[in-house]
Design a protein around this motif. Structure first.
Motif, PDB file in Angstrom:
ATOM      1  N   ARG A 239       0.816  -1.210   0.000  1.00 36.44           N
ATOM      2  CA  ARG A 239       0.000   0.000   0.000  1.00 36.44           C
ATOM      3  C   ARG A 239       0.857   1.271   0.000  1.00 36.44           C
ATOM      4  O   ARG A 239       0.537   2.246  -0.668  1.00 36.44           O
ATOM      5  N   LEU A 240       1.970   1.234   0.742  1.00 34.25           N
ATOM      6  CA  LEU A 240       2.832   2.422   0.777  1.00 34.25           C
ATOM      7  C   LEU A 240       3.562   2.605  -0.551  1.00 34.25           C
ATOM      8  O   LEU A 240       3.628   3.708  -1.100  1.00 34.25           O
ATOM      9  N   ALA A 241       4.148   1.500  -1.085  1.00 33.45           N
ATOM     10  CA  ALA A 241       4.913   1.611  -2.323  1.00 33.45           C
ATOM     11  C   ALA A 241       4.029   1.942  -3.517  1.00 33.45           C
ATOM     12  O   ALA A 241       4.492   2.505  -4.498  1.00 33.45           O
ATOM     13  N   GLY A 242       2.757   1.563  -3.471  1.00 28.41           N
ATOM     14  CA  GLY A 242       1.878   1.823  -4.608  1.00 28.41           C
ATOM     15  C   GLY A 242       1.073   3.102  -4.496  1.00 28.41           C
ATOM     16  O   GLY A 242       0.260   3.388  -5.382  1.00 28.41           O
ATOM     17  N   ASP A 243       1.235   3.859  -3.422  1.00 28.24           N
ATOM     18  CA  ASP A 243       0.461   5.089  -3.272  1.00 28.24           C
ATOM     19  C   ASP A 243       1.093   6.226  -4.088  1.00 28.24           C
ATOM     20  O   ASP A 243       2.260   6.568  -3.887  1.00 28.24           O
TER      21      ASP A 243
ATOM     22  N   THR B 183       4.360  12.423   6.081  1.00 31.30           N
ATOM     23  CA  THR B 183       3.776  12.185   7.406  1.00 31.30           C
ATOM     24  C   THR B 183       2.260  12.177   7.333  1.00 31.30           C
ATOM     25  O   THR B 183       1.589  11.286   7.874  1.00 31.30           O
ATOM     26  N   ALA B 184       1.707  13.153   6.636  1.00 30.24           N
ATOM     27  CA  ALA B 184       0.251  13.239   6.540  1.00 30.24           C
ATOM     28  C   ALA B 184      -0.323  12.052   5.784  1.00 30.24           C
ATOM     29  O   ALA B 184      -1.359  11.493   6.167  1.00 30.24           O
ATOM     30  N   ARG B 185       0.364  11.616   4.712  1.00 31.91           N
ATOM     31  CA  ARG B 185      -0.195  10.537   3.891  1.00 31.91           C
ATOM     32  C   ARG B 185      -0.130   9.201   4.615  1.00 31.91           C
ATOM     33  O   ARG B 185      -1.082   8.414   4.574  1.00 31.91           O
ATOM     34  N   VAL B 186       0.985   8.925   5.312  1.00 35.02           N
ATOM     35  CA  VAL B 186       1.079   7.675   6.054  1.00 35.02           C
ATOM     36  C   VAL B 186       0.031   7.630   7.157  1.00 35.02           C
ATOM     37  O   VAL B 186      -0.609   6.606   7.405  1.00 35.02           O
TER      38      VAL B 186
ATOM     39  N   GLY C 127      -3.613   4.985   7.605  1.00 29.10           N
ATOM     40  CA  GLY C 127      -4.014   4.210   8.770  1.00 29.10           C
ATOM     41  C   GLY C 127      -3.279   2.893   8.916  1.00 29.10           C
ATOM     42  O   GLY C 127      -3.850   1.903   9.355  1.00 29.10           O
ATOM     43  N   LEU C 128      -2.004   2.849   8.531  1.00 31.34           N
ATOM     44  CA  LEU C 128      -1.243   1.602   8.603  1.00 31.34           C
ATOM     45  C   LEU C 128      -0.594   1.395   9.961  1.00 31.34           C
ATOM     46  O   LEU C 128      -0.238   0.280  10.304  1.00 31.34           O
ATOM     47  N   LEU C 129      -0.407   2.491  10.717  1.00 27.54           N
ATOM     48  CA  LEU C 129       0.300   2.395  11.989  1.00 27.54           C
ATOM     49  C   LEU C 129      -0.673   2.028  13.098  1.00 27.54           C
ATOM     50  O   LEU C 129      -1.735   2.634  13.236  1.00 27.54           O
ATOM     51  N   SER C 130      -0.303   1.023  13.876  1.00 29.13           N
ATOM     52  CA  SER C 130      -1.174   0.572  14.948  1.00 29.13           C
ATOM     53  C   SER C 130      -0.589   0.911  16.311  1.00 29.13           C
ATOM     54  O   SER C 130      -1.086   0.473  17.323  1.00 29.13           O
ATOM     55  N   GLY C 131       0.503   1.645  16.348  1.00 26.66           N
ATOM     56  CA  GLY C 131       1.182   1.860  17.606  1.00 26.66           C
ATOM     57  C   GLY C 131       2.226   0.787  17.806  1.00 26.66           C
ATOM     58  O   GLY C 131       2.133  -0.314  17.282  1.00 26.66           O
ATOM     59  N   ARG C 132       3.246   1.080  18.547  1.00 25.80           N
ATOM     60  CA  ARG C 132       4.337   0.125  18.701  1.00 25.80           C
ATOM     61  C   ARG C 132       3.937  -0.987  19.640  1.00 25.80           C
ATOM     62  O   ARG C 132       3.402  -0.748  20.707  1.00 25.80           O
ATOM     63  N   ALA C 133       4.183  -2.200  19.201  1.00 19.09           N
ATOM     64  CA  ALA C 133       3.913  -3.363  20.033  1.00 19.09           C
ATOM     65  C   ALA C 133       5.115  -3.601  20.916  1.00 19.09           C
ATOM     66  O   ALA C 133       6.222  -3.711  20.469  1.00 19.09           O
TER      67      ALA C 133
ATOM     68  N   TYR D 210      10.946   9.918   6.394  1.00 21.03           N
ATOM     69  CA  TYR D 210       9.830   9.743   7.317  1.00 21.03           C
ATOM     70  C   TYR D 210      10.138   8.590   8.254  1.00 21.03           C
ATOM     71  O   TYR D 210      10.667   7.567   7.849  1.00 21.03           O
ATOM     72  N   SER D 211       9.826   8.764   9.531  1.00 26.44           N
ATOM     73  CA  SER D 211       9.960   7.713  10.523  1.00 26.44           C
ATOM     74  C   SER D 211       8.763   7.786  11.452  1.00 26.44           C
ATOM     75  O   SER D 211       8.345   8.865  11.870  1.00 26.44           O
TER      76      SER D 211
END
Length: 706
Positions: free
Chosen positions: A66-70, A86-89, A93-99, A125-126
């Protein structure tokens, strides 16, 4: 001591030694089998761990796709717009918080860490909110990804104490028609996600510890109190432990980091209580059976000796009676009932027993050979499903195994277990190759699916570019006003779907007409956008009537002020007075137009001071003028005309253009335009067009009053 007693004691000692040797060899063989079983179990659990990491990485691949094809991320990567990334990532909604180390991400398509890198390796971006966030991959691991190679999946140690499963992939963009790597995306998932997959696959109780032995996962399990006493993080081993009345097989598997080195240890505890109890029962049964066989053998031997030594005892008694003068004690012995005869009888018995053993061994050997032939046919049938190279390699290994088996038979150096071990090795290699080919086929299907998706996106992009081409051509004037004083014609032929050249023809007052021809640096979509901006600004300022030089100066300042991409445009701008035929013009680094007089002379318009627009602000521009005579024709063109190449890489050049223009002395503006472009087309003769071709032709008929 009597002879029969000595024989019984000797046989008893012999049987005891043989029984001891049998039990000892059985114990050694059982220990070797147990060691081999433990190694096979470790290999199986190691494979299960690799599959668990691959399963967790497979979840990451969905987010990578999804990231590479956006397209928005692609554009922001090329432009290195950190805020947009930052805004696009966040929007995706791919980030779920760090496990953390104690829990796993439960999302189906979410990750805990994301990095986006530019093509030069810069971290743009990180997902780590820290100001000095370290990248998920160092430069040594990132360079293969930026070179267009797939990053090997695996475990990564971050911040010295946080483990994640990560995967990375290059991001491709379309530049000059070829797909090139414009950046890379790396994503990670919490380490417990792989442990959850391992629990599901093995059904065991899974624990994880760090390099220093500190617990990472499974500390809440009651079994942890017994496991932590057996932890040896650096070793790959299988241990047995007791807990709460149960027996467990504890496997330790070191976990390697992508950069090398051990970062953690995974421990898998499997309940083997039932298996151990069954094994103990079989051991006891085996011992009792051996003891019963010995007792039975001794009893039979004792009875046999007692029966056969009765005659000898009678003879001895008779001899004793004779030696004492008692003839009545003499007993006539049956013929052949002496010790030599009895020993011969015993040898016959043993010979019969050995003959039976040999017959049984021969049957077992023939059965084993049939089993070996059956196994080989099955392995050859499986080998047919492999690729040619793998199939030939496997068949060669089978031939080697058969050769070793024959050598073992001839030298008597191997037994049935060794031959079965060789066949087991062949089966293991076959299973490895089948598994490898399955993984390769799965990867090929995934690559084909990605290629189909890329093809659909390419078709969509081509459709959009065709729409952009049509829109761009409609923006440029296609129909020119019918003027008694002036005949006009123009055409723009883009080298790609859209181009950077443009021309314009518009009134700036009742008696003045503006003519423009320009060439933007570069080609394609960026040049088309810059062309629209330059044309809009030029037309807006020209209509204010400030004159050619001032118009060029103002447009240059506006374009140079916001020119982050360092693009520029060469422009020839002129204003023709319809009352007098005077053409006032200013040139911003463009090819000087050609003037054709009534007598057929081709004259290049006077050059004047001025550089390409948008290069530097506040640059001066000169203004020149000339009076056109009735019948004069002015040809404005871009460098795509003179720099057109044929199949032999020969350039059209200024001389050929002058010659072609000179042949249009009496032609109308449309005929002159078609004549020049037709001459260029004949010269190139179907060779690829290297630049946009634009041409505008003016035929001055004379002032209306004249």
């Amino acid at each position: 001591m009597l002879l029969q007693t000595r024989i019984i004691l000797f046989v008893l000692a012999t049987l005891a030694v043989v029984a001891g040797l049998l039990i000892g060899f059985s114990s050694l063989r059982e220990e070797a089998a147990n060691q081999q079983a433990r190694e096979l179990e470790l290999n199986g659990l190691d494979t299960a761990w690799q599959l668990a990491v691959a399963g967790a990485a497979g979840r990451i691949d969905q987010s990578l796709g999804r990231l590479a094809g956006d397209p928005e991320i692609l554009r922001a990567l090329v432009a290195e717009e950190r805020g947009t990334l930052t805004a696009r990532v966040t929007a995706l909604g791919l980030l779920s918080g760090r496990a953390g180390q104690g829990g796993a991400d439960k999302g189906g398509e979410t990750v805990s860490d994301v990095n986006l890198f530019a093509a030069n390796g810069t971290l743009l971006y990180s997902s780590d909110p820290a100001l000095d966030a370290a990248p998920l991959l160092n430069r040594a691991l990132l360079d293969p990804v930026l070179a267009g190679q797939r990053l090997a999946r695996g475990v990564r140690l971050l911040d010295g104490n946080r483990l994640i499963v990560m995967a990375g992939a290059p991001i491709y963009g379309a530049v000059s028609g070829d797909g090139v790597v414009v950046g890379a995306v790396v994503a990670g998932l919490g380490f417990p996600a792989a442990l959850d997959v391992l629990r599901k696959n093995t059904g065991g109780r899974v624990f994880a510890v760090g390099r220093d032995g500190s617990p990472l996962d499974g500390a809440s399990d009651p079994l942890w109190s017994a496991v932590r006493q057996r932890i040896n993080p650096a070793d790959r081993e299988m241990q047995l432990l007791r807990f709460d009345g149960h027996r467990y097989a504890l496997a330790s598997l070191p976990v390697a980091d992508l950069a090398g080195g051990r970062v953690a240890t995974v421990l898998i505890a499997t309940d083997i209580t039932l298996a151990m109890e069954e094994h103990a029962l079989w051991s006891v049964a085996y011992g009792v059976a051996v003891l019963l066989v010995l007792v039975l053998a001794l009893g039979l031997l004792y009875g046999y000796l007692r029966q056969n030594f009765t005659v000898l005892d009678g003879a001895v008694q008779a001899l004793q009676d004779i030696s004492h003068g008692r003839a009545m004690g003499y007993v006539e012995l049956p013929s052949g009932n002496d010790e030599i005869g009895r020993i011969s009888g015993a040898v016959d018995v043993f010979r019969g027993v050995m003959r039976e053993i040999e017959r049984t061994a021969g049957q077992r050997e023939r059965r084993l050979r049939r089993q070996q032939r059956f196994i080989r046919r099955q392995m050859e049938a499986l080998a047919v499903t492999l690729e040619d190279e793998a199939r030939q390699s496997l068949l060669e290994e089978l031939r080697q195994i058969e050769s070793e088996t024959h050598d073992a038979d001839s030298s008597q150096s191997r037994g049935v277990g060794d031959e079965l071990g060789l066949l087991a090795l062949g089966f293991s290699r076959l299973a490895t190759r089948v598994s490898t080919q399955q993984v390769q086929l799965t990867q090929m299907v995934r690559d084909l699916r990605d290629a189909l998706a890329d093809k659909r996106r390419l078709i969509s992009l081509q459709q959009e570019l065709e729409i952009a081409r049509t829109m761009q051509l409609t923006i440029l004037p296609q129909v020119f006003p019918e003027l008694a004083e002036l005949d006009t014609a123009a055409r723009m032929i883009p080298a790609k779907e859209v181009g950077g050249d443009f021309y314009d023809f518009f009134p700036i007052s009742e008696d003045k007409i503006a003519v423009v021809i320009a060439d933007v640096s570069g080609k394609g979509i960026p040049a088309a956008f810059f062309m629209l901006i330059a044309r809009t600004m030029l037309r807006a300022i020209a209509e204010s009537g400030v004159g050619p030089a001032e118009t060029m100066r103002r447009v240059n300042n506006l374009l140079a002020a916001e020119n982050e991409q360092m693009m520029f445009v060469t422009v020839f701008y002129g204003e023709l007075d319809l009352r007098t035929g005077v053409l006032a013009f200013s040139n911003g680094g463009h090819n000087p137009p050609l003037r054709v007089t009534r007598d057929g002379a081709v004259i290049e318009l006077e050059r004047c001071q001025g550089i390409a627009l948008a290069v530097m602000p506040d640059m001066p521009f000169a203004e020149k003028s000339l009076r056109l005579d009735a019948g004069d024709m002015v040809v404005l063109f871009t460098d795509g005309v003179t720099e057109a190449f044929n199949g032999s890489d020969t350039m059209y050049g200024d001389a050929r253009l002058v010659e072609a223009v000179g042949r249009q002395v009496t032609a109308s503006a449309r005929e002159g335009l078609d004549g020049v472009l037709s001459d260029v087309a004949r010269f190139t003769a179907g060779a690829p067009q290297s630049d946009d071709i634009t041409c505008l032709v003016l035929r001055w008929r004379g002032a209306a009053g004249a």
